[in-house]
Structure formats: structure tokens, C-alpha cells
Design a protein around this motif. Structure first.
Motif, PDB file in Angstrom:
ATOM      1  N   LYS A 133       6.839   5.131   7.795  1.00  0.00           N
ATOM      2  CA  LYS A 133       5.434   5.188   8.236  1.00  0.00           C
ATOM      3  C   LYS A 133       4.693   3.886   7.927  1.00  0.00           C
ATOM      4  O   LYS A 133       3.972   3.352   8.755  1.00  0.00           O
ATOM      5  N   TYR A 134       4.869   3.396   6.683  1.00  0.00           N
ATOM      6  CA  TYR A 134       4.050   2.249   6.254  1.00  0.00           C
ATOM      7  C   TYR A 134       4.756   0.907   6.408  1.00  0.00           C
ATOM      8  O   TYR A 134       4.115  -0.133   6.338  1.00  0.00           O
ATOM      9  N   GLY A 135       6.084   0.956   6.605  1.00  0.00           N
ATOM     10  CA  GLY A 135       6.819  -0.302   6.768  1.00  0.00           C
ATOM     11  C   GLY A 135       6.592  -0.871   8.165  1.00  0.00           C
ATOM     12  O   GLY A 135       6.360  -0.117   9.111  1.00  0.00           O
ATOM     13  N   ARG A 165      -2.705   4.764  -8.697  1.00  0.00           N
ATOM     14  CA  ARG A 165      -3.509   5.790  -8.003  1.00  0.00           C
ATOM     15  C   ARG A 165      -2.692   6.611  -7.009  1.00  0.00           C
ATOM     16  O   ARG A 165      -2.945   7.793  -6.842  1.00  0.00           O
ATOM     17  N   ILE A 166      -1.751   5.961  -6.311  1.00  0.00           N
ATOM     18  CA  ILE A 166      -1.102   6.661  -5.200  1.00  0.00           C
ATOM     19  C   ILE A 166      -0.298   7.887  -5.622  1.00  0.00           C
ATOM     20  O   ILE A 166       0.017   8.733  -4.804  1.00  0.00           O
ATOM     21  N   PHE A 167      -0.008   7.986  -6.912  1.00  0.00           N
ATOM     22  CA  PHE A 167       0.723   9.176  -7.363  1.00  0.00           C
ATOM     23  C   PHE A 167      -0.210  10.352  -7.641  1.00  0.00           C
ATOM     24  O   PHE A 167       0.226  11.434  -8.018  1.00  0.00           O
ATOM     25  N   GLY A 214       6.225  -5.881   0.559  1.00  0.00           N
ATOM     26  CA  GLY A 214       6.877  -4.578   0.675  1.00  0.00           C
ATOM     27  C   GLY A 214       6.950  -3.846  -0.654  1.00  0.00           C
ATOM     28  O   GLY A 214       6.472  -4.359  -1.679  1.00  0.00           O
ATOM     29  N   SER A 215       7.590  -2.674  -0.616  1.00  0.00           N
ATOM     30  CA  SER A 215       7.627  -1.827  -1.821  1.00  0.00           C
ATOM     31  C   SER A 215       9.018  -1.242  -2.007  1.00  0.00           C
ATOM     32  O   SER A 215       9.730  -0.979  -1.040  1.00  0.00           O
ATOM     33  N   THR A 216       9.357  -1.014  -3.278  1.00  0.00           N
ATOM     34  CA  THR A 216      10.600  -0.309  -3.580  1.00  0.00           C
ATOM     35  C   THR A 216      10.266   0.872  -4.483  1.00  0.00           C
ATOM     36  O   THR A 216       9.758   0.688  -5.590  1.00  0.00           O
TER      37      THR A 216
HETATM   38  P1  ADP Z   1       0.702  10.369   2.570  1.00  0.00           P
HETATM   39  O1  ADP Z   1       1.820   9.445   2.963  1.00  0.00           O
HETATM   40  O2  ADP Z   1       0.841  11.722   3.107  1.00  0.00           O
HETATM   41  O3  ADP Z   1      -0.629   9.762   2.802  1.00  0.00           O
HETATM   42  P2  ADP Z   1       1.682   9.992  -0.086  1.00  0.00           P
HETATM   43  O4  ADP Z   1       1.334  10.682  -1.347  1.00  0.00           O
HETATM   44  O5  ADP Z   1       3.124  10.016   0.306  1.00  0.00           O
HETATM   45  O6  ADP Z   1       0.755  10.572   1.030  1.00  0.00           O
HETATM   46  O7  ADP Z   1       1.259   8.495  -0.253  1.00  0.00           O
HETATM   47  C1  ADP Z   1      -0.009   8.206  -0.727  1.00  0.00           C
HETATM   48  C2  ADP Z   1      -0.505   6.884  -0.208  1.00  0.00           C
HETATM   49  O8  ADP Z   1       0.262   5.829  -0.741  1.00  0.00           O
HETATM   50  C3  ADP Z   1      -0.347   6.718   1.271  1.00  0.00           C
HETATM   51  O9  ADP Z   1      -1.457   7.245   1.934  1.00  0.00           O
HETATM   52  C4  ADP Z   1      -0.247   5.207   1.452  1.00  0.00           C
HETATM   53  O10 ADP Z   1      -1.529   4.645   1.491  1.00  0.00           O
HETATM   54  C5  ADP Z   1       0.429   4.786   0.168  1.00  0.00           C
HETATM   55  N1  ADP Z   1       1.864   4.557   0.373  1.00  0.00           N
HETATM   56  C6  ADP Z   1       2.873   5.421   0.179  1.00  0.00           C
HETATM   57  N2  ADP Z   1       4.078   4.870   0.438  1.00  0.00           N
HETATM   58  C7  ADP Z   1       3.819   3.604   0.819  1.00  0.00           C
HETATM   59  C8  ADP Z   1       4.639   2.507   1.219  1.00  0.00           C
HETATM   60  N3  ADP Z   1       5.982   2.595   1.273  1.00  0.00           N
HETATM   61  N4  ADP Z   1       4.032   1.331   1.525  1.00  0.00           N
HETATM   62  C9  ADP Z   1       2.687   1.228   1.492  1.00  0.00           C
HETATM   63  N5  ADP Z   1       1.862   2.223   1.112  1.00  0.00           N
HETATM   64  C10 ADP Z   1       2.424   3.395   0.787  1.00  0.00           C
END
Ligand code: ADP
Length: 540
Positions: A448-450, A484-486, A528-530
Motif C-alpha cells: 500500500k505505502y511502497g 506513534r504508528i503502533f 523506505g521501511s523495514t
Molecule cells: P492502516 O494501514 O490500516 O492505516 P496500520 O496500523 O497498518 O494501519 O498503519 C498505521 C499507519 O502507519 C498507516 O496509516 C501509515 O501511515 C503508516 N505505515 C504503515 N506501514 C507503512 C509503511 N510500510 N510505509 C509507510 N508508512 C506506513
């Protein structure tokens, strides 16, 4: 010319501080006769009935050393020293008789004995101060001990209580050697010393000087003190710590014309310095105890507050979980109907708008259902209802199954998933379903994000266990956002273009923890991210 032998012998007895005489004693008749006296002897025997003294000694056959205290204050020491001298009669006994003036020696010895006693008093009173924890308890005992060994009749300690207008004292110690001496009147506690004419004393004491004063030398305005206290001589010593004036150690003598020796003043001052130390220590300890108990009650209060808040939070959290679980469940049933029926409705071929609306209902419904399912999933993890089903499998097998499931999503975006299986093939004991759920989520995010033509999917063994890494070459995540994203419902740059609920990562991290592992993220903006899922070989 040969000298007269007797004069020669007499001369030989001169030259020391002993008065020497030679006696011949008639042992039968208890009588005696002087044969010879040196000049010192002649000087010392004056004003002293020597003949009577010697008669007495000889008639009692007492030749022991004896000290004579004369009425003029002189102290003499007398002793005998018999010697053999050939004589025709064995009734005769020859003896040397010595007299020595030991007045000064005696005085010095008395002085030393007194000083030792005084120092013993000082040492024992300081010992009391050291041993007892509270100064209010130890001080009276310590000062009484000190007084007992001193030349003074009474002792007191006045604790300084000051404010801007007056100089007041509290009587902490008030002791006397015997009940015949008066105690310091209680009213001294209530008077303002600054206004009572003795301000000169206070001024000097505060500067660290001592007040050693006799009644006749005191100023007229100070006379009242001697009348009230009945003292003839006073000795006030300031008690200080660093530069702080803490009080007065006072000694009084109730007989006139009494002199305190300079050396003793120094000893009194030493004691006062020790007292300063102990009074201050006591003050510090009291302060410390006050802080301690304030702190303790503060901590207690805070703990109670926290417990209350925690309980409230737990109640609120439980209510929220129950509510969400309930609502999600209630929503799922009608939603399933909506989705199902939207698929069943048959519209005529030409009704393009109607078909478009139906498609909206269908895709909106499935999105909503996905979200509700995720919420339910999260609630289950958070409330500990999630069940782990452990089995033994090869991690690469689960990776391949996941790849199959995610492939359509990758294809839809025209992206390749490059899989790197582990070099070593061995079994993992864990919950394969939960691992798949996590990997699907991470892979789905990478797609999705790549924004690169491919993502990498690695699986490898290390000393600590197995690693599943998903690497994308997308926008990357800033350091601040990485934490935050977690958290649930966190979405970065949510512009509505990419579908999502912000729940995937918190569910995945929750599951990873339930499996005894964790998800780690390494990411740099623009690179990018791992995301790496780390699990131990055996689920515990
Ligand atoms: P969702 O994908 O349903 O929004 P997630 O909890 O999986 O929810 O991810 C939270 C947020 O983290 C995403 O909305 C996105 O902004 C960011 N994120 C997650 N994975 C990636 C990634 N591989 N690269 C960039 N941003 C990411």
C-alpha cells in the motif's frame, strides 16, 4: 692544714633543697639529740614545733615519711634514714632526718588532679551528647555531669528564640550542684533581654565573646540580674554553629570573690563548641524528620490518588471494550445482509447509475465490515481473550502461504514481492495463523505505502530465533512517527487515497507480544521501511 671533719661533713650536706640533720637516738629511753643540722634545715624548722614532733615519732617508734601541713599554708615532708655507726652501746641508733618544703609541688599535683577531673567531666558529658538521639533529653544530663566536675555551683542552657523585635530565650537546662543553690528563675524565659539592660551581654555573646562578670563589676542597669539570680559571679559562653547564635551556656557561683582560671575558660569554650554542633544536629534532624513525614503523607496521598485514578481508568476501559465489542457485533449482522443483498440485486443492463450506487454500497459495506472485524480483533487482544494455538511448522511454509494470499494485491499495484527463504530449514513452535495474520498485514502495508517496483520479504534464523522482515522502498517513516504508528487508529498523512483503519500495526504488535515476540521497525524518510517480526524458536 686538715679541716675540722665535722664542719667538712656539714658543708657536704648543703646544696640541695633538703634540710638534713643527723640524730642520735636513745632507743631505750626514747630520746634523741641533734649532732648536726645543715642551713636549710635550720631555716625550715622555724615556726614549727620540731622537738615535739620528733619526740612523738621516736616514742612511737614511727620512722615513716610524714607530710606536715603548717598553719601558714606551707607543706613540709619529713623522713628518716637510719645508718650503721660503730658505737660502744647498742642502745644508740644513728639517723639522718630530712625536711623538705613541698608546698609548690603539692599545689601543682592538686592542680593536675583537678584538671584531670574537669577533663573527665567534659569527656563524659560529650559522650552523653553523642549517645542520646535527642538533644532535649541528653543536654540536661550532659550539663549536669559537666557541672559536677567543675568549680561552679550551677549551670543552665538558654536556647535562643529570636525575632526582629526581641531577644528571648527558652530554658532548656537548669541544674545545680546542690539544693542549697538557687535555680535560674523561670521568668527569665519571658523577658526580652534586649530591653532589660543586659543587651550589652547579648551583643557580645552573639559576636562569640564570653561574659565573665562579678556582681561588683556589673553596670548599675545590670545589677537586677544578680539580685534576681542571687549569683555573685556569672560565666556566660555563647553556643554557636558556624555563624549562627544558638544559645547561652551559663555557669554561676554564689560565693563572692571567686576567680575562674584562664585555662578553665578555654575548656568551657570547648564544651560550648561541641554543644553548638549537637544543638544544630538536633535542629537538622528535626527538620529532616518533618520533611520525611510530609513527604510520606504526600506519597500516601498520591498513591491513593493514583489507585483511584487507575481504578477509574480500568472501569472506563472495561466499559469501552464491552461497548465496542457489543456494538461491533450488533453492526456485523446487518452489514453482512447489506453486503450480501447488494450482490443479489439484479438491475437492468442500462441502469448504469443504479449499478454504480450498488457498487458503492458493496465496497462501503465491506470496508466497514473489515474495520469492525479489526476492532473486534483488537478488543480481543487487549482483553486477553485471544487464544494461541501452538503447532510445529517450517517458517518458510507459512511465508509461502502468505505470499499466495497477498499476491493479488501486489499484482493489482503491479508490484513484485521478492522472497528470500532461510538458508537453514528447521521447525518453529508457534501459532502459524497469528504469524500469517501479522505477515499479511505488514506485506499489505508495504504494498500500500511502497512506491517502488518491488518489496523484499526475508525469512531467516538467528541465535535468538526467527526473523521475518518486510522491506519496502516507499516514503519511509520519521523517527517521531515510528513510535506513534503502533498505537491504534493512528494514520499518517491520511488524505483518503489509501484505504486503511490505523489498526493493522497495533493488532500486529499485540499479536507478536502474545506470541512472546515483537515487531521492530527501521525506517528513514525517503528510503523506505523495514518491519521485522522477531520470534523465539519455541513459544513459551
Ligand atoms: P492502516 O494501514 O490500516 O492505516 P496500520 O496500523 O497498518 O494501519 O498503519 C498505521 C499507519 O502507519 C498507516 O496509516 C501509515 O501511515 C503508516 N505505515 C504503515 N506501514 C507503512 C509503511 N510500510 N510505509 C509507510 N508508512 C506506513
Amino acid at each position: 692544714m686538715i679541716e675540722d671533719p665535722l664542719s667538712l661533713f656539714k658543708a657536704s650536706l648543703e646544696g640541695n633543697d633538703w634540710g638534713t640533720a643527723i640524730l642520735v637516738i636513745d632507743t631505750k629511753n626514747k630520746d634523741f639529740q641533734f649532732i648536726l643540722k645543715n642551713s636549710i634545715f635550720e631555716r625550715l624548722e622555724s615556726d614549727f614545733d620540731l622537738l615535739f614532733f620528733l619526740k612523738n615519732k621516736i616514742s612511737n617508734n614511727d620512722f615513716n615519711t610524714e607530710v606536715i601541713y603548717k598553719t601558714d599554708g606551707k607543706v613540709l615532708e619529713t623522713s628518716f634514714g637510719h645508718f650503721e655507726f660503730p658505737s660502744e652501746s647498742n642502745q644508740k641508733q644513728y639517723s639522718k632526718f630530712f625536711i623538705r618544703d613541698i608546698t609548690i609541688k603539692q599545689k601543682q599535683e592538686e592542680e593536675i588532679a583537678w584538671r584531670l577531673r574537669f577533663e573527665l567531666g567534659v569527656a563524659s558529658s560529650i559522650q552523653i551528647l553523642i549517645q542520646k538521639p535527642s538533644i532535649r533529653e541528653s543536654l540536661p544530663q550532659a550539663l549536669y555531669q559537666l557541672l559536677y566536675f567543675t568549680e561552679m555551683d550551677s549551670i543552665f542552657f538558654l536556647k535562643y528564640i529570636a525575632n526582629d523585635e526581641n531577644d528571648k530565650f527558652e530554658i532548656w537546662v537548669n541544674e545545680r550542684k546542690s539544693t542549697e543553690y538557687p535555680l535560674l528563675p523561670k521568668k527569665f524565659q519571658t523577658i526580652n533581654w534586649r530591653k532589660e539592660g543586659i543587651n550589652r551581654w547579648i551583643h557580645k555573646l552573639k559576636k562569640g565573646k564570653i561574659i565573665y562578670l562579678t556582681k561588683d563589676k556589673a553596670l548599675p542597669k545590670e545589677q537586677w540580674y544578680f539580685q534576681e539570680s542571687k549569683a555573685e559571679t556569672i560565666l556566660f559562653i555563647p553556643v554557636k554553629f558556624e555563624n549562627q547564635f544558638l544559645g547561652i551556656m551559663g555557669f554561676q557561683k554564689y560565693i563572692p570573690n571567686f576567680v575562674i582560671h584562664h585555662e578553665n575558660l578555654l575548656i568551657y569554650q570547648t564544651v560550648s563548641r561541641w554543644m553548638g554542633l549537637f544543638v544544630q544536629r538536633d535542629k537538622d534532624l528535626t527538620e529532616l524528620n518533618r520533611y520525611k513525614s510530609t513527604l510520606e503523607s504526600l506519597i500516601l496521598e498520591r498513591t491513593l490518588d493514583l489507585t483511584r485514578t487507575k481504578e477509574e481508568l480500568e472501569r472506563a476501559y472495561k466499559a469501552k471494550t464491552e461497548f465496542l465489542a457489543h456494538v461491533s457485533h450488533e453492526l456485523r449482522t446487518p452489514l453482512n445482509s447489506i453486503i450480501g443483498f447488494s450482490k443479489l440485486i439484479q438491475l437492468p443492463e442500462e441502469d448504469v447509475t443504479g449499478k454504480e450506487y450498488l457498487q458503492y454500497i458493496y465496497s462501503g459495506g465491506t470496508r466497514l465490515l473489515k474495520m469492525i472485524n479489526e476492532i473486534l480483533n483488537l478488543m480481543k487482544i487487549e482483553s486477553g481473550q485471544i487464544k494461541i494455538q501452538v503447532s510445529e511448522f517450517k517458517p518458510e511454509t507459512i511465508c509461502r502461504q502468505t505470499l499466495e494470499l497477498i499476491q493479488p494485491q501486489a499484482n493489482a499495484k503491479g508490484m513484485e514481492i521478492r522472497f528470500f527463504p532461510p538458508i537453514q530449514s528447521k521447525n518453529l513452535r508457534s501459532d502459524s495463523g497469528k504469524i500469517q495474520q501479522i505477515l499479511l498485514n505488514l506485506l499489505s502495508n508495504a504494498i500500500k505505502y511502497g512506491d517502488h517496483s518491488y518489496v523484499e520479504f526475508h525469512c531467516e534464523w538467528s541465535d535468538e530465533g526467527v526473523y521475518f522482515s518486510i522491506r519496502d522502498f516507499g516514503p519511509g517513516i520519521s523517527e517521531e512517527d515510528q513510535k506513534r504508528i503502533f498505537h491504534s487508529f493512528t494514520r499518517l498523512n491520511d488524505d483518503g487515497k489509501i484505504e486503511g483503519t490505523g489498526l493493522g500495526l497495533s493488532i500486529s504488535q499485540g499479536l507478536a507480544e502474545k506470541l512472546g515476540g515483537k515487531i521492530e521497525l527501521i525506517s528513514h524518510l525517503g528510503e523506505g521501511s523495514t518491519f521485522t517480526l522477531k520470534l523465539s524458536e519455541n513459544y513459551k
